[in-house]
Design an enzyme around this catalytic site. Structure first.
Site, PDB file in Angstrom:
ATOM      1  N   SER A 257      -2.276 -40.235  21.639  1.00  0.00           N
ATOM      2  CA  SER A 257      -2.749 -38.864  21.457  1.00  0.00           C
ATOM      3  C   SER A 257      -3.596 -38.790  20.199  1.00  0.00           C
ATOM      4  O   SER A 257      -3.731 -39.775  19.465  1.00  0.00           O
ATOM      5  CB  SER A 257      -1.563 -37.906  21.348  1.00  0.00           C
ATOM      6  OG  SER A 257      -0.923 -38.122  20.102  1.00  0.00           O
ATOM      7  N   LYS A 258      -4.125 -37.605  19.958  1.00  0.00           N
ATOM      8  CA  LYS A 258      -5.061 -37.394  18.847  1.00  0.00           C
ATOM      9  C   LYS A 258      -4.516 -37.872  17.507  1.00  0.00           C
ATOM     10  O   LYS A 258      -5.260 -38.241  16.629  1.00  0.00           O
ATOM     11  CB  LYS A 258      -5.403 -35.910  18.744  1.00  0.00           C
ATOM     12  CG  LYS A 258      -6.459 -35.480  19.752  1.00  0.00           C
ATOM     13  CD  LYS A 258      -7.357 -34.394  19.183  1.00  0.00           C
ATOM     14  CE  LYS A 258      -8.480 -34.046  20.131  1.00  0.00           C
ATOM     15  NZ  LYS A 258      -8.237 -32.832  20.897  1.00  0.00           N
ATOM     16  N   ARG A 259      -3.172 -37.841  17.386  1.00  0.00           N
ATOM     17  CA  ARG A 259      -2.641 -38.216  16.080  1.00  0.00           C
ATOM     18  C   ARG A 259      -2.838 -39.702  15.799  1.00  0.00           C
ATOM     19  O   ARG A 259      -2.731 -40.154  14.667  1.00  0.00           O
ATOM     20  CB  ARG A 259      -1.184 -37.765  15.995  1.00  0.00           C
ATOM     21  CG  ARG A 259      -0.106 -38.788  15.937  1.00  0.00           C
ATOM     22  CD  ARG A 259       1.224 -38.085  15.973  1.00  0.00           C
ATOM     23  NE  ARG A 259       1.574 -37.851  17.376  1.00  0.00           N
ATOM     24  CZ  ARG A 259       2.514 -38.542  17.993  1.00  0.00           C
ATOM     25  NH1 ARG A 259       3.203 -39.432  17.344  1.00  0.00           N
ATOM     26  NH2 ARG A 259       2.778 -38.324  19.260  1.00  0.00           N
TER      27      ARG A 259
END
Ligand code: GLU
Length: 486
Positions: A257-259
């Site tokens: 994910s974006k993290r």
């Protein structure tokens, strides 16, 4: 492995979300490879039946991504192959017809439960379980409520007993107890089908032989298999792909994910990655060639090597360092002109006019792993960095600020009328070192630090002199001499 006795037809069926997650791009790539490696057909279908989630321009993002990566489709929006339309919202009537067919034969039913009732149920049960409230309504009651225009959905009538199995080409036999499956909605109150229903109807009507998609669908596929059975359609082969994971700063692995970093194709391009490098890297996230350790693959080489039985079911970890390596390999493989074409717009935008940007691009070519690194690498060319006396002290070359001042004082007059070209400048500095008794490394260091004011630079002293041009380079050396004297 299953024998394929008919031509392979695969499809990529994204929902238009406005961006292309790399997991989705991997799905597209594998589906495309499967079709291309078997003289099959590859279809693009847009799954936009969730009208609340429509994003303007999102279909364009999908088409652009496929065009940029070279994943061409034989049928899809704008390419008619006789199975269109290829956008689900334009196929609304088809789904209703098939849903009603299921109702007529007893494999689906009308449900009139209100959203309020379902919410109460949800609150009570904790999960969104539907209690099959409308499953046994009488034909008369259904007819009356339909005639009265009551809002309704159509639900799949899952058998209450027994179990349903299918064979997944990657994960093997998957079996689910029928009692563990919900009577899922096939047609919503707004008349649009759910993904669960629409994709089954479309895959059948479009002749899809191999459904390639993420493993999040692994356990809902028995419900889809039941739909095929209810219609009397031949089930497709299922190829579910392993999860894509990312590693967090704490070392923990979780769903990508974006993290973890950029996760959409568009963001990766914006971060300076080349499309083919991204594609090459993601090809290896879940698949590897059977009989060698090859890592760099052109699309044609991927087609030649790809096979379903070399897809792994273990989760794949997206490693940004590895992607950087792929990208630097792809950058090195560009011709000087191709690299310049990509780097020059950036360089021209940040460098003053006296800089020889073409020469600078050549220096950067073998040194960058992504195009996004360029501004930081050439910051010292774009502007003069502040004076830092400590830079003149270098252990390896045994220099001190005092020694550098001496060297620069000595070379400065020679540079005034030198031929301003790398080889000539290099010879000049070497000759000066030999004649003066300074180490060549010390001379190079003094000059490089004087003009760059930075320890690590793309290119050595004389390459930087050439890139900066005589006037700017000499001004920088004069300024350095002044600063060293103070
Ligand atoms: N529209 C679905 C998605 O984007 C497609 C899943 C499938 O390939 O069946 O996840």
């Amino acid at each position: 492995m299953t024998e394929h006795n008919k031509a392979i037809v695969t499809r990529f069926a994204p929902s238009p979300t406005g961006y292309m997650h790399i997991g989705n791009l991997r799905t597209a790539l594998y589906a495309w490879l499967l079709a291309r490696s078997g003289q099959g057909r590859f279809i693009l279908r847009i799954e936009d039946t969730d009208q609340e989630r429509l994003v303007p321009g999102a279909v364009q993002v999908i088409m652009d991504t496929l065009r940029i990566t070279g994943l061409d489709y034989d049928e899809g929006p704008g390419v008619d192959g006789g199975h269109g339309p290829y956008v689900q919202s334009e196929r609304k009537e088809i789904y209703r017809e098939y849903a009603e067919k299921l109702v007529a034969q007893g494999d689906a039913y009308y449900c009139f439960c209100t959203p309020e009732r379902l919410q109460t149920l949800h609150d009570a049960a904790g999960i969104g379980g539907y209690d099959r409230h409308c499953r046994e309504l009488s034909t008369d009651e259904v007819a009356r409520r339909l005639a009265a225009g009551e809002p309704h959905v159509i639900r799949q009538k899952i058998p209450l007993e027994g179990e349903t199995s299918y064979y997944d080409e990657v994960f093997g036999q998957i079996t689910l107890a029928n009692s563990d499956m919900q009577d899922q909605i096939l047609l919503k109150a707004d008349g649009f089908p759910t993904y669960n229903f629409a994709h089954v109807v479309d895959d059948h009507l479009m002749g899809v032989t191999h459904v390639v998609r993420g493993s999040e669908y692994l356990t809902s596929t028995p419900k889809y298999a039941l739909l095929y059975d209810a219609f009397g359609w031949e089930r497709p082969h299922y190829v579910h792909l392993p999860l894509l994971m990312g590693r967090g700063e704490d070392g923990k692995v979780s769903k990508l994910s974006k993290r973890h970093g950029a996760v959409s194709f568009q963001d990766l391009l914006a971060a300076g990655y080349l499309p083919q490098a991204v594609l090459n890297y993601i090809a290896l996230l879940g698949w590897c060639p059977k009989d060698n350790n090859q890592e760099i693959f052109s699309l044609d080489e991927l087609i030649a090597s790809f096979s379903i039985d070399a897809i792994s079911k273990s989760p794949a970890i997206f490693d940004y360092d590895k992607l950087n390596w792929f990208n630097s390999e792809y950058i090195k493989a560009l011709s000087p002109a191709e690299f310049a074409e990509r780097a020059l717009p950036q360089l021209k935008a940040i460098c003053p006019p006296y800089v020889d940007t073409a020469k600078l691009a050549a220096l950067l070519h073998t040194r960058v792993s992504t195009l996004a690194e360029i501004p930081a690498m050439v910051d010292f060319i774009a502007a003069r960095l502040p004076f830092d006396a400590a830079l003149y002290a270098n252990k390896k070359n045994k220099t001190t600020p005092e020694l550098c001042a001496e060297i620069l004082t000595g070379v400065r007059p020679l540079l005034s009328d030198a031929v301003w070209q790398n080889d000539a400048l290099f010879a000049l500095l070497k000759d000066y070192a030999a004649a003066s008794g300074y180490k060549a490394g010390a001379v190079m260091w003094a000059v490089r630090v004087a003009v760059a004011r930075k320890a690590i630079t793309p290119g050595g002293a004389t390459e930087l002199l050439e890139v900066l041009g005589r006037e700017e380079a000499l001004e920088r050396i004069d300024q350095a001499l002044q600063e060293l004297a103070e």
